[in-house]
Write an enzyme that holds these catalytic residues in place. Structure first.
Site, PDB file in Angstrom:
ATOM      1  N   ASP A  22      53.566  38.149  36.340  1.00 45.91           N
ATOM      2  CA  ASP A  22      52.508  37.635  35.391  1.00 45.91           C
ATOM      3  C   ASP A  22      51.738  37.557  36.117  1.00 45.91           C
ATOM      4  O   ASP A  22      50.932  38.931  36.739  1.00 45.91           O
ATOM      5  CB  ASP A  22      52.061  36.085  36.496  1.00 45.91           C
ATOM      6  CG  ASP A  22      51.583  35.228  35.495  1.00 45.91           C
ATOM      7  OD1 ASP A  22      52.153  34.786  34.560  1.00 45.91           O
ATOM      8  OD2 ASP A  22      50.493  34.874  35.799  1.00 45.91           O
ATOM      9  N   SER A  23      50.622  37.594  34.746  1.00 45.78           N
ATOM     10  CA  SER A  23      49.271  38.172  35.402  1.00 45.78           C
ATOM     11  C   SER A  23      48.497  37.557  36.271  1.00 45.78           C
ATOM     12  O   SER A  23      47.602  38.370  36.268  1.00 45.78           O
ATOM     13  CB  SER A  23      48.364  37.357  33.040  1.00 45.78           C
ATOM     14  OG  SER A  23      48.117  35.856  33.666  1.00 45.78           O
ATOM     15  N   CYS A  85      55.385  34.864  32.198  1.00 45.04           N
ATOM     16  CA  CYS A  85      53.756  34.846  31.753  1.00 45.04           C
ATOM     17  C   CYS A  85      54.151  34.413  30.555  1.00 45.04           C
ATOM     18  O   CYS A  85      55.198  35.905  30.443  1.00 45.04           O
ATOM     19  CB  CYS A  85      52.996  36.295  31.766  1.00 45.04           C
ATOM     20  SG  CYS A  85      51.720  36.552  31.045  1.00 45.04           S
ATOM     21  N   GLU A 170      42.912  30.760  37.690  1.00 42.16           N
ATOM     22  CA  GLU A 170      42.420  31.701  38.702  1.00 42.16           C
ATOM     23  C   GLU A 170      41.313  31.782  39.534  1.00 42.16           C
ATOM     24  O   GLU A 170      41.466  32.230  40.545  1.00 42.16           O
ATOM     25  CB  GLU A 170      42.380  32.708  38.018  1.00 42.16           C
ATOM     26  CG  GLU A 170      43.963  33.718  37.151  1.00 42.16           C
ATOM     27  CD  GLU A 170      44.667  33.578  37.878  1.00 42.16           C
ATOM     28  OE1 GLU A 170      44.189  35.019  38.356  1.00 42.16           O
ATOM     29  OE2 GLU A 170      46.239  33.891  38.157  1.00 42.16           O
ATOM     30  N   CYS A 202      52.460  28.457  28.853  1.00 41.15           N
ATOM     31  CA  CYS A 202      51.649  29.400  30.008  1.00 41.15           C
ATOM     32  C   CYS A 202      52.145  29.156  31.348  1.00 41.15           C
ATOM     33  O   CYS A 202      52.381  27.018  31.991  1.00 41.15           O
ATOM     34  CB  CYS A 202      50.177  29.071  29.922  1.00 41.15           C
ATOM     35  SG  CYS A 202      49.045  30.129  30.701  1.00 41.15           S
ATOM     36  N   HIS A 204      50.525  29.315  33.968  1.00 41.41           N
ATOM     37  CA  HIS A 204      49.991  28.121  35.082  1.00 41.41           C
ATOM     38  C   HIS A 204      49.249  26.929  35.120  1.00 41.41           C
ATOM     39  O   HIS A 204      48.815  26.662  35.844  1.00 41.41           O
ATOM     40  CB  HIS A 204      48.498  29.120  34.666  1.00 41.41           C
ATOM     41  CG  HIS A 204      47.946  30.499  35.272  1.00 41.41           C
ATOM     42  ND1 HIS A 204      48.626  31.678  34.824  1.00 41.41           N
ATOM     43  CD2 HIS A 204      47.050  30.665  35.783  1.00 41.41           C
ATOM     44  CE1 HIS A 204      48.353  32.584  35.021  1.00 41.41           C
ATOM     45  NE2 HIS A 204      47.454  32.278  36.089  1.00 41.41           N
TER      46      HIS A 204
HETATM   47  N1  DGL Z   1      50.620  32.521  32.735  1.00 36.88           N
HETATM   48  C1  DGL Z   1      50.631  33.046  32.269  1.00 36.88           C
HETATM   49  C2  DGL Z   1      50.965  32.940  30.479  1.00 36.88           C
HETATM   50  O1  DGL Z   1      51.791  32.063  31.181  1.00 36.88           O
HETATM   51  C3  DGL Z   1      48.777  33.303  31.716  1.00 36.88           C
HETATM   52  C4  DGL Z   1      48.703  34.188  30.458  1.00 36.88           C
HETATM   53  C5  DGL Z   1      47.044  34.971  31.229  1.00 36.88           C
HETATM   54  O2  DGL Z   1      46.660  34.828  32.140  1.00 36.88           O
HETATM   55  O3  DGL Z   1      45.801  34.633  30.098  1.00 36.88           O
HETATM   56  O4  DGL Z   1      50.531  32.688  30.316  1.00 36.88           O
END
Ligand code: DGL
Length: 282
Positions: A22-23, A85, A170, A202, A204
Site C-alpha cells: 500500500d502507499s 491500494c 496518514e 480506498c 485507508h
Molecule cells: N490506500 C490507497 C488506496 O486504496 C491510498 C492511495 C493514496 O495514497 O492516495 O487508494
C-alpha cells in the site's frame, strides 16, 4: 549487513511469502483480515509512507512507485503480491501484469483489490445507483465504472473524489473535529443521489468507516477488508501452482519507507496490531 538486510536475506533463501503493498497505512486494514484468514502463510507488508499519498499523483508516477515496491517485494522473497491500494490497482496493475511481470518475473503474480470489489457490488446491487468514494487518481482512471459495467452495463454509478482523506488518515487525525466536516462535504454528492450501496474505493477509508456510516446510515458499505480475503482464498484454490509454493511458517514482517516507530504506533493505536516495523533499506 544491517538488521533489515539480514532478515530479508533470510526470507529470500527460505521463504516464499505473500506481499501486501500500500502507499501507506491503508493496506493494514486488508492485512489484518488476511492475517486472520491465513494464519499459516508468511506475510510481508510494504507501506510506502514516505511517498503517500499516491492518489493526487500522475498515473506515470503511481506506476513508477508501485513498480518499485513490487520489484522490491519480489527480490526479497515474495511469490505473490497483492496491491492493497485501490489507486495502484486502478492505475498500475494492468501495466505491471502485462509488461513488468512478463519481462522480469513471469512465474510470479500480482493481484489488485479493485476488480473483486467491483464484481461483488455489481453482482449484489440490483437497480440502485452505486456510489464510489475514492482518491482523485482512482476516480479519474474510471476503473470502477469500467469493471462494474463489464458485469452490469446499465449500472448507474456516481463517483466522489476525496483528496484530503488519505493525508488526514496518514497524519493520524482520524478523531480530529474537522475530519467529520470534511467527510460530510465529500459525501454530499452521494447523499443527493440517495445511495444505498457505497464502495469505499480506498483501503485507508475503513479507518473512518464509522464516520462515513454515521453520515449515510442506510447505505451498505463495500470495502477491501471485507472482500479481499475470500477473493484471495478463491484465487489460491484455483491456482495450486502458486499456492503450493507459498511457505507456511506463520512469519509476519512490516517494512515502511517512512518512520518505523511511527508505523508501529499507528498500527497499535488504530488497528490493534502489536508489530515491530522495519525501515526499508535499498
Ligand atoms: N490506500 C490507497 C488506496 O486504496 C491510498 C492511495 C493514496 O495514497 O492516495 O487508494
Amino acid at each position: 549487513m544491517n538488521k533489515v538486510e539480514f532478515v530479508v536475506e533470510f526470507f529470500m533463501i527460505y521463504w516464499l511469502m505473500i506481499g501486501v503493498f500500500d502507499s501507506g497505512y491503508g493496506g493494514l486494514t486488508v492485512f489484518r483480515e488476511l492475517d486472520k484468514k491465513f494464519p499459516k502463510y508468511d506475510l510481508i507488508y510494504f507501506g510506502d509512507n514516505s511517498r503517500a499519498p499516491y492518489g493526487s499523483r500522475s498515473p506515470e508516477t503511481i506506476y513508477e512507485y508501485t513498480c518499485e515496491a513490487v520489484d522490491w517485494l519480489f527480490r526479497n522473497g515474495c511469490q505473490l503480491v497483492i496491491l492493497a491500494c485501490n489507486t495502484a490497482s486502478a492505475v498500475a496493475l494492468r501495466k505491471i501484469q502485462q509488461e513488468y511481470l512478463s519481462e522480469n518475473f513471469s512465474e510470479k503474480r500480482v493481484l489488485g483489490v479493485l476488480i473483486p470489489i467491483a464484481e461483488e457490488i455489481a453482482q449484489t446491487n440490483g437497480k440502485e445507483t452505486i456510489g464510489i468514494l475514492a482518491t482523485p487518481a482512482t476516480v479519474e482512471s474510471g476503473a470502477y465504472i469500467r469493471e462494474i459495467k463489464k458485469i452490469d452495463p446499465d449500472a448507474n454509478i456516481v463517483q466522489a473524489a476525496a483528496p484530503l482523506l488519505v493525508p488526514i488518515i496518514e497524519s493520524g487525525m482520524i478523531y480530529h473535529n474537522s475530519t467529520k466536516d470534511i467527510i460530510r462535504t465529500y459525501l454530499e454528492p452521494l447523499k443527493k443521489e440517495n445511495i444505498k450501496n457505497l464502495v469505499l474505493g480506498c483501503t485507508h477509508y475503513p479507518f473512518i468507516k464509522h464516520l462515513i456510516q454515521a453520515e449515510m446510515p442506510d447505505a451498505k458499505i463495500f470495502d477491501s477488508p471485507s472482500i479481499i480475503p475470500a477473493s484471495l482464498e478463491n484465487y489460491l484454490s484455483r491456482h495450486p501452482e502458486i499456492e503450493n509454493k507459498l511457505t507456511t511458517k506463520r512469519q509476519r514482517c512490516y517494512i515502511t519507507t517512512g518512520d518505523p516507530k511511527r508505523f508501529s504506533e499507528f498500527a497499535k493505536k488504530f488497528i490493534g496490531l502489536e508489530i515491530y516495523a522495519e525501515k526499508l533499506s535499498k
